[in-house]
Design a protein around this motif. Structure first.
Motif, PDB file in Angstrom:
ATOM      1  N   TYR A   1       0.732  -1.713   0.222  1.00 49.18           N
ATOM      2  CA  TYR A   1       0.294   0.060  -0.034  1.00 49.18           C
ATOM      3  C   TYR A   1       0.713   1.330   0.357  1.00 49.18           C
ATOM      4  O   TYR A   1       2.004   0.878   0.826  1.00 49.18           O
ATOM      5  CB  TYR A   1      -1.096   0.026   1.212  1.00 49.18           C
ATOM      6  CG  TYR A   1      -1.769  -1.462   1.156  1.00 49.18           C
ATOM      7  CD1 TYR A   1      -2.850  -1.389   0.145  1.00 49.18           C
ATOM      8  CD2 TYR A   1      -2.169  -2.438   1.849  1.00 49.18           C
ATOM      9  CE1 TYR A   1      -3.749  -2.256   0.599  1.00 49.18           C
ATOM     10  CE2 TYR A   1      -2.677  -3.341   2.052  1.00 49.18           C
ATOM     11  CZ  TYR A   1      -3.729  -3.663   0.949  1.00 49.18           C
ATOM     12  OH  TYR A   1      -3.982  -4.207   0.500  1.00 49.18           O
TER      13      TYR A   1
ATOM     14  N   SER B   1       0.706   5.449  -1.777  1.00 47.71           N
ATOM     15  CA  SER B   1       0.141   6.337  -2.004  1.00 47.71           C
ATOM     16  C   SER B   1       0.940   7.546  -3.240  1.00 47.71           C
ATOM     17  O   SER B   1       2.005   7.878  -2.553  1.00 47.71           O
ATOM     18  CB  SER B   1      -0.209   7.787  -1.235  1.00 47.71           C
ATOM     19  OG  SER B   1      -1.368   8.818  -1.845  1.00 47.71           O
TER      20      SER B   1
ATOM     21  N   PRO C   1      -4.511   3.017  -1.768  1.00 42.39           N
ATOM     22  CA  PRO C   1      -3.492   3.533  -2.932  1.00 42.39           C
ATOM     23  C   PRO C   1      -2.833   2.240  -3.019  1.00 42.39           C
ATOM     24  O   PRO C   1      -1.903   1.914  -1.650  1.00 42.39           O
ATOM     25  CB  PRO C   1      -2.857   4.747  -2.772  1.00 42.39           C
ATOM     26  CG  PRO C   1      -3.417   4.998  -1.144  1.00 42.39           C
ATOM     27  CD  PRO C   1      -4.849   4.477  -1.112  1.00 42.39           C
TER      28      PRO C   1
ATOM     29  N   ARG D   1      -5.111   2.866  -7.155  1.00 42.46           N
ATOM     30  CA  ARG D   1      -6.583   2.745  -6.251  1.00 42.46           C
ATOM     31  C   ARG D   1      -7.604   1.308  -6.399  1.00 42.46           C
ATOM     32  O   ARG D   1      -8.419   1.727  -7.368  1.00 42.46           O
ATOM     33  CB  ARG D   1      -7.512   3.402  -5.985  1.00 42.46           C
ATOM     34  CG  ARG D   1      -8.047   3.556  -4.608  1.00 42.46           C
ATOM     35  CD  ARG D   1      -9.000   5.237  -4.221  1.00 42.46           C
ATOM     36  NE  ARG D   1      -7.722   6.098  -4.069  1.00 42.46           N
ATOM     37  CZ  ARG D   1      -7.279   6.857  -3.179  1.00 42.46           C
ATOM     38  NH1 ARG D   1      -7.115   5.589  -2.202  1.00 42.46           N
ATOM     39  NH2 ARG D   1      -6.169   6.881  -3.281  1.00 42.46           N
TER      40      ARG D   1
END
Length: 109
Positions: A39, A41, A90, A59
């Protein structure tokens, strides 16, 4: 192989559609198998890594059931994962080769 010009760049997925090869605009469903994920971003996109591997960032939009997930990577993409993915987070995925493209019968315009 299919050369696909997409909003995230030019991709070269393995073409799983029926002949003949399309010319012009064609709807594609991209599919990848998850080797590993984390995970993270980052901006959505796909990055070729060589030897058929690619890094996919996006995502997770939906759990499609039976280990399949819909991902927004700047283009819609279906991931197959033996480990569950959290919907809405994300994610960065290392995908097994090959990236595949399924297309509708009949090709393009």
């Amino acid at each position: 192989m299919l050369e696909a010009v997409t909003p995230v760049g030019v991709l070269y997925p393995f073409d799983r559609g029926v002949p003949p090869a399309p010319v012009g605009q064609t709807e594609l469903l991209l599919h990848a198998v998850v080797a590993s994920f984390r995970y993270r971003s980052e901006p959505p996109g796909l990055e070729p890594l060589g030897a058929g591997h690619c890094k996919i960032r996006g995502r997770t939009l939906r759990d499609l059931g039976q280990g399949y997930y819909l991902l927004d990577a700047g283009v819609p993409l279906v991931l197959a994962s033996s480990d569950p993915l959290e919907v809405g987070l994300p994610v960065e995925v290392l995908a097994e080769p090959p990236l595949m493209a399924f297309r509708a019968e009949g090709g393009g315009d």
